[in-house]
Design a protein around this motif. Structure first.
Motif, PDB file in Angstrom:
ATOM      1  N   ALA A  56       6.235  -1.964  -0.005  1.00 45.60           N
ATOM      2  CA  ALA A  56       5.131  -2.777   0.507  1.00 45.60           C
ATOM      3  C   ALA A  56       5.543  -4.232   0.695  1.00 45.60           C
ATOM      4  O   ALA A  56       5.179  -4.878   1.687  1.00 45.60           O
ATOM      5  CB  ALA A  56       3.937  -2.676  -0.438  1.00 45.60           C
ATOM      6  N   ARG A  59       7.758  -4.527   3.797  1.00 49.01           N
ATOM      7  CA  ARG A  59       6.975  -4.395   5.027  1.00 49.01           C
ATOM      8  C   ARG A  59       6.225  -5.691   5.333  1.00 49.01           C
ATOM      9  O   ARG A  59       6.113  -6.102   6.496  1.00 49.01           O
ATOM     10  CB  ARG A  59       5.979  -3.242   4.882  1.00 49.01           C
ATOM     11  CG  ARG A  59       6.602  -1.880   4.956  1.00 49.01           C
ATOM     12  CD  ARG A  59       6.854  -1.442   6.403  1.00 49.01           C
ATOM     13  NE  ARG A  59       5.605  -1.129   7.067  1.00 49.01           N
ATOM     14  CZ  ARG A  59       5.172  -1.670   8.197  1.00 49.01           C
ATOM     15  NH1 ARG A  59       5.888  -2.586   8.813  1.00 49.01           N
ATOM     16  NH2 ARG A  59       4.026  -1.300   8.743  1.00 49.01           N
ATOM     17  N   LYS A  60       5.732  -6.346   4.292  1.00 48.97           N
ATOM     18  CA  LYS A  60       4.971  -7.574   4.493  1.00 48.97           C
ATOM     19  C   LYS A  60       5.855  -8.715   4.971  1.00 48.97           C
ATOM     20  O   LYS A  60       5.484  -9.455   5.891  1.00 48.97           O
ATOM     21  CB  LYS A  60       4.277  -7.966   3.186  1.00 48.97           C
ATOM     22  CG  LYS A  60       3.471  -9.256   3.283  1.00 48.97           C
ATOM     23  CD  LYS A  60       2.819  -9.612   1.958  1.00 48.97           C
ATOM     24  CE  LYS A  60       2.036 -10.916   2.057  1.00 48.97           C
ATOM     25  NZ  LYS A  60       1.405 -11.289   0.761  1.00 48.97           N
ATOM     26  N   GLU A  61       7.034  -8.839   4.373  1.00 45.45           N
ATOM     27  CA  GLU A  61       7.902  -9.985   4.657  1.00 45.45           C
ATOM     28  C   GLU A  61       8.825  -9.774   5.853  1.00 45.45           C
ATOM     29  O   GLU A  61       9.258 -10.749   6.459  1.00 45.45           O
ATOM     30  CB  GLU A  61       8.733 -10.310   3.415  1.00 45.45           C
ATOM     31  CG  GLU A  61       7.911 -10.748   2.213  1.00 45.45           C
ATOM     32  CD  GLU A  61       7.111 -12.010   2.475  1.00 45.45           C
ATOM     33  OE1 GLU A  61       7.589 -12.884   3.228  1.00 45.45           O
ATOM     34  OE2 GLU A  61       5.983 -12.104   1.943  1.00 45.45           O
ATOM     35  N   PRO A  63       8.377  -7.517   8.923  1.00 48.22           N
ATOM     36  CA  PRO A  63       7.721  -6.538   9.795  1.00 48.22           C
ATOM     37  C   PRO A  63       8.625  -6.041  10.916  1.00 48.22           C
ATOM     38  O   PRO A  63       8.331  -5.018  11.544  1.00 48.22           O
ATOM     39  CB  PRO A  63       6.512  -7.308  10.337  1.00 48.22           C
ATOM     40  CG  PRO A  63       6.884  -8.752  10.208  1.00 48.22           C
ATOM     41  CD  PRO A  63       7.726  -8.840   8.971  1.00 48.22           C
ATOM     42  N   GLY A  85       2.585   1.506   3.189  1.00 45.29           N
ATOM     43  CA  GLY A  85       3.111   0.954   4.436  1.00 45.29           C
ATOM     44  C   GLY A  85       4.308   1.663   5.000  1.00 45.29           C
ATOM     45  O   GLY A  85       4.904   1.203   5.990  1.00 45.29           O
TER      46      GLY A  85
END
Length: 216
Positions: A56, A59-61, A63, A85
């Motif tokens: 996760a 995926r956030k940092e 993309p 994610g």
């Protein structure tokens, strides 16, 4: 639009890094190091308690990366991976229950196979991109060559036993889309925060394989 598993493997070529992340706090730096080495697709294995949190965070940092969850061996893990994610899923084998869970999760799925019977089972479930596991060097190369005749149009990602020494032998096979490898981000380098070395290993793998992509 969601990618197919075949498209995921095409983007991963030549190597899909298989990651065992013990410290969630190192996950993003590891992903950045791999990205700097040319990696665009990676697999976070669910072998550690914080694996989904690591996925996760990545995926956030980042993309721009395509990140999947691997070593899914229980049906409930597919929904958990999706919710964290994950953009694709990978298993070391293939069962009816896992295939159903993958379908319910709505994610591209790469099931593992090792024998012709297991390939046939995966085909019955509609999968044409498969993980060959474990890939044991020369014997697995011979097996993949023998698979080419009866299993037309099937693409494999050999994993478990791939090294820089045999990388090209696998990638030369027309039914190999890419290979999965742990050597690009070994645990000792991750614990040491040796990001430059991990970047170099990723870049070296891509450079080693680049000759195969050049037209004759």
């Amino acid at each position: 639009m969601q990618l197919t598993m075949d498209e995921v493997l095409q983007q991963a070529r030549p190597v899909l890094p298989v990651l065992v992340i013990e410290d969630v706090g190192l996950a993003v730096d590891l992903a950045r190091a791999l990205y700097a080495g040319g990696v665009r697709v990676l697999e976070v294995t669910l072998r550690t308690p914080g694996a989904l949190d690591a996925l996760a965070a990545m995926r956030k940092e980042l993309p721009e990366l395509l990140i999947g969850a691997g070593t899914l061996i229980h049906a409930e893990q597919f929904a958990e991976a999706r919710d964290a994610g994950a953009q694709f899923t990978v298993s070391p084998g293939c069962t009816e229950r896992l295939a159903a869970a993958a379908d319910d999760a709505g994610l591209p799925y790469l099931p593992g196979v090792m024998t012709p019977s297991e390939v046939l089972l995966a085909l019955e479930y509609g999968y044409r991109s498969l993980k060959l596991f474990p890939a044991n060097g020369a014997s697995s190369i011979k097996m993949l060559k023998s698979f080419k005749g009866p299993f037309t149009g099937i693409r494999f990602c050999p994993t478990g036993g791939i090294t820089p020494d045999n990388l090209l032998s696998f990638l030369r096979l027309p039914n190999v889309a890419c290979v999965g490898g742990t050597w690009i981000a070994p645990s000792n380098l991750v614990r040491a925060r040796a990001w430059d070395q991990i970047t170099q290993l990723a870049a070296e793998a891509r450079a080693l394989a680049s000759s195969l992509e050049q037209p004759l």
